[in-house]
Design a protein around this motif. Structure first.
Motif, short mmCIF file in Angstrom:
data_model
loop_
_atom_site.label_atom_id
_atom_site.label_comp_id
_atom_site.label_asym_id
_atom_site.label_seq_id
_atom_site.Cartn_x
_atom_site.Cartn_y
_atom_site.Cartn_z
N GLY A 35 0.85 -1.19 0.00
CA GLY A 35 0.00 0.00 0.00
C GLY A 35 0.89 1.24 0.00
N PHE A 36 0.32 2.37 0.47
CA PHE A 36 1.11 3.61 0.52
C PHE A 36 2.38 3.41 1.37
CE2 PHE A 36 -3.20 5.89 0.34
CZ PHE A 36 -3.14 6.04 -1.03
N THR A 37 2.22 2.77 2.55
CA THR A 37 3.37 2.62 3.45
C THR A 37 4.48 1.84 2.75
OG1 THR A 37 1.81 2.48 5.30
CG2 THR A 37 4.07 1.86 5.76
N GLU A 56 3.83 -8.48 -1.62
CA GLU A 56 2.42 -8.07 -1.48
C GLU A 56 1.54 -9.31 -1.67
OE1 GLU A 56 0.18 -5.55 -0.73
OE2 GLU A 56 -1.25 -7.12 -1.28
N ALA A 57 0.66 -9.55 -0.68
CA ALA A 57 -0.18 -10.76 -0.72
C ALA A 57 -1.11 -10.76 -1.92
CB ALA A 57 -0.99 -10.85 0.57
N SER A 65 -5.29 1.37 0.27
CA SER A 65 -4.59 2.45 -0.44
C SER A 65 -5.17 2.78 -1.81
CB SER A 65 -3.10 2.12 -0.56
OG SER A 65 -2.53 2.12 0.73
N ASN A 68 -9.53 4.43 -0.89
CA ASN A 68 -9.91 5.46 0.09
C ASN A 68 -10.52 6.69 -0.59
OD1 ASN A 68 -7.57 7.38 -0.47
ND2 ASN A 68 -6.56 5.42 -0.12
N GLY A 69 -10.79 7.72 0.24
CA GLY A 69 -11.41 8.93 -0.28
C GLY A 69 -10.46 9.83 -1.05
N GLN A 71 -8.33 11.90 0.13
CA GLN A 71 -8.09 13.19 0.79
C GLN A 71 -6.67 13.18 1.33
OE1 GLN A 71 -11.08 14.63 3.46
NE2 GLN A 71 -12.78 14.00 2.16
N VAL A 207 3.33 -13.12 3.22
CA VAL A 207 4.26 -13.48 4.29
C VAL A 207 3.49 -14.24 5.36
CG1 VAL A 207 5.73 -12.55 6.13
CG2 VAL A 207 5.83 -11.57 3.81
N TYR A 294 -17.18 11.93 4.98
CA TYR A 294 -16.11 12.58 4.22
C TYR A 294 -16.51 12.55 2.76
CZ TYR A 294 -14.62 7.65 3.93
OH TYR A 294 -14.58 6.29 3.75
N GLY A 345 -13.47 -0.64 2.27
CA GLY A 345 -12.07 -1.00 2.46
C GLY A 345 -11.77 -1.10 3.94
N GLY A 371 -7.59 7.38 8.97
CA GLY A 371 -8.19 8.20 7.91
C GLY A 371 -7.26 9.27 7.36
N HIS A 372 -5.96 9.21 7.70
CA HIS A 372 -5.00 10.21 7.22
C HIS A 372 -3.79 9.54 6.56
CE1 HIS A 372 -7.60 12.68 9.56
NE2 HIS A 372 -6.87 13.76 9.43
N GLY A 373 -4.02 8.32 6.05
CA GLY A 373 -2.89 7.54 5.53
C GLY A 373 -2.38 7.99 4.17
N VAL A 374 -3.19 8.70 3.39
CA VAL A 374 -2.69 9.14 2.08
C VAL A 374 -1.38 9.91 2.31
CG1 VAL A 374 -3.13 10.59 0.07
CG2 VAL A 374 -4.99 9.23 1.03
#
Ligand SMILES: Cc1cc2nc3c(=O)[nH]c(=O)nc-3n(C[C@H](O)[C@H](O)[C@H](O)COP(=O)(O)OP(=O)(O)OC[C@H]3O[C@@H](n4cnc5c(N)ncnc54)[C@H](O)[C@@H]3O)c2cc1C
Length: 429
Positions: A35-37, A56-57, A65, A68-69, A71, A207, A294, A345, A371-374
């Motif tokens: 994902g983003f991370t 990545e599974a 990722s 999401n919205g 934002q 993993v 949102y 998600g 909710g702030h992962g972007v």
């Protein structure tokens, strides 16, 4: 009738495939999760010269990722006032500033890697649902200025129409430094940028376990044996970027990180004139409730509406109805527009509603962005990569206690019950 699929998948180019490639026997760094991370960490690691293998599974960005919205928020989930109460003035300020650097980081990656992901530095709006919330927004404005030197604008009820075409709210806080992305394009773009920089990406590779080889590295420097459904890999370092699923790999997180689902609807494209009337400056929006809504316009002018009091594990139509009701309460003009898409998600959350990043048993991790992962996942993935590369790290989310939840981690109804409790608090406050 809304299609049960994600708008962002349908409006992005076909993704690159990283399936069925032979796995290496050893590497410098294994990143678990794409994902983003994970993609941000892999990009930074590859640019820093590390031999990095991303596992990545499913497919790159397949979970939160890409769903999401979009934002890209330049703030924390907690207000700065709440964060100060919880963490003290200095740490809270550092956390808030990290969120602003995170918003800058998204813009920098988009620019440097020339990512085509509909990025806009459009600003975000926090909309007051009750009159008392306007006072709280004003207090937040003062604290942001005084503690962090950060400027936002607060609009009174009679000024709202310049930002939102509705009479539903009592005031607004406008944060000009937030942005928006098309999230599927953004996460896939970061994956492609990481590969260009030299990262070795493997999809369909889950993993299953990580064994510590010994406290002192064996002769080739490997410290961990990573066991996957497709074979084993020796590695010196591990970056865990599996967010809601991290507890499957690290037992200590199992009863502490909960998978929380959120749902979104998207209308058919709106006429330009109406879209501009509803959200004139094309900002991204959320409200002041704990069970918040949102929303935003998509690049093709659909209203994309998420959150509300929706639940995992129930009839999708019930969630669609709840979202549509919430949307029509704010924008009744949308009653005659079809819903084209509905999707959900899963994100990782902890009881303290904080982000957590650092090291555990010699493994690096970053998770739970509420909710702030972007922005935050992108930033902290990069910061953890810096730590692995031996560079300076900015991580005010290190070493925070993560409260124990319950033995019922696998049960989505724990989160559903939490949402009902939040709705009760919304009614009181
Ligand atoms: C509906 C919804 C709306 C949201 N809206 C916003 C928003 O507008 N703004 C915002 O900032 N945030 C938002 N979020 C939150 C945001 O999407 C997340 O914080 C962010 O995507 C987290 O990124 P991540 O890489 O940590 O996790 P994920 O994107 O969940 O990635 C984790 C990856 O790890 C993989 N994985 C899991 N286990 C394993 C394993 N054992 N082996 C290998 N791979 C594994 C998964 O397949 C997955 O691809 C929203 C979330 C949802 C669900």
């Amino acid at each position: 009738m809304a299609q049960n699929t994600c708008l962002w998948w349908e409006t992005a180019p076909a993704p690159n495939s990283y399936a069925n490639k032979p796995l290496p026997v050893k590497t410098d760094v294994v990143v678990v999760g794409g994902g983003f991370t994970g993609t941000s960490a892999a990009l930074q690691l590859a640019k820093g010269g590390a031999r990095v293998t991303l596992l990545e599974a499913k497919t790159i960005g397949f979970e939160a990722s890409s769903r999401n919205g979009g934002q890209a928020l330049s703030c924390l989930h907690l207000t700065l006032n709440q964060a100060i109460k919880e963490h003290g003035r200095e740490l809270a300020r550092d956390m808030f500033l990290a969120a602003t650097y995170a918003a800058d980081t998204v813009e920098r990656i988009v620019t440097d890697e020339q990512l085509d992901c509909d990025y806009l530095r459009c600003g975000n709006i926090e909309a007051a649902i009750k009159p008392a919330h306007v006072d709280a927004l004003k207090r937040e404005q003062e604290t942001l200025r005084e503690v962090a030197g950060y400027e936002v604008t607060v609009l009174e009820k009679n000024e709202i129409k310049s930002e939102l075409g509705t009479d539903s709210y009592h005031g607004l806080l406008v944060n000009p430094r937030s942005g928006s992305v098309q999230p599927a394009k953004f996460v896939r773009g970061m994956g492609m940028a990481a590969e260009r920089a030299g990262a070795d990406i493997h999809e369909g590779t889950r993993v299953l376990a990580v064994d510590r080889i010994s406290d002192s590295p064996v002769s080739d420097g490997s410290r961990f044996l990573v066991k996957t459904n497709r074979g084993d890999i020796h590695t010196k370092e591990i970056m865990l970027a599996a967010n809601a699923w991290i507890g499957n790999i690290v037992p200590q997180f199992r009863q502490r990180v909960l998978p929380a689902e959120s749902f979104i609807i998207a209308t058919e494209p709106l006429p330009m004139e109406l879209a501009q009337k509803l959200i004139p400056n094309n900002r991204v929006v959320y409200d002041t409730r704990k069970t918040l809504a949102y929303y935003r316009l998509s690049p093709d002018n659909r209203m994309v509406w998420g959150g509300e009091l929706t639940f995992a594990g129930i009839n999708p139509q019930t969630n669609i109805n709840t979202l549509r009701r919430g949307m029509l309460k704010v924008f009744p003009e949308l009653a005659n527009f079809n819903l084209d898409y509905f999707w959900g998600g899963t994100m990782g959350i902890t009881l303290d509603e904080n982000t957590h990043a650092g090291q555990i048993d010699g493994m690096w991790y970053s998770m739970c962005y509420v909710g702030h992962g972007v922005t935050l996942a992108t930033y902290l993935g990069q910061q953890m990569a810096n730590g692995i590369l031996g560079k300076p790290v900015n991580n005010p989310f290190n070493d925070l206690h993560i409260p124990y939840v319950s033995p019922f981690r696998e049960n989505a109804w724990v989160v559903n019950a939490g949402k009902l409790w939040f709705r009760f608090l919304d009614m009181l406050g």
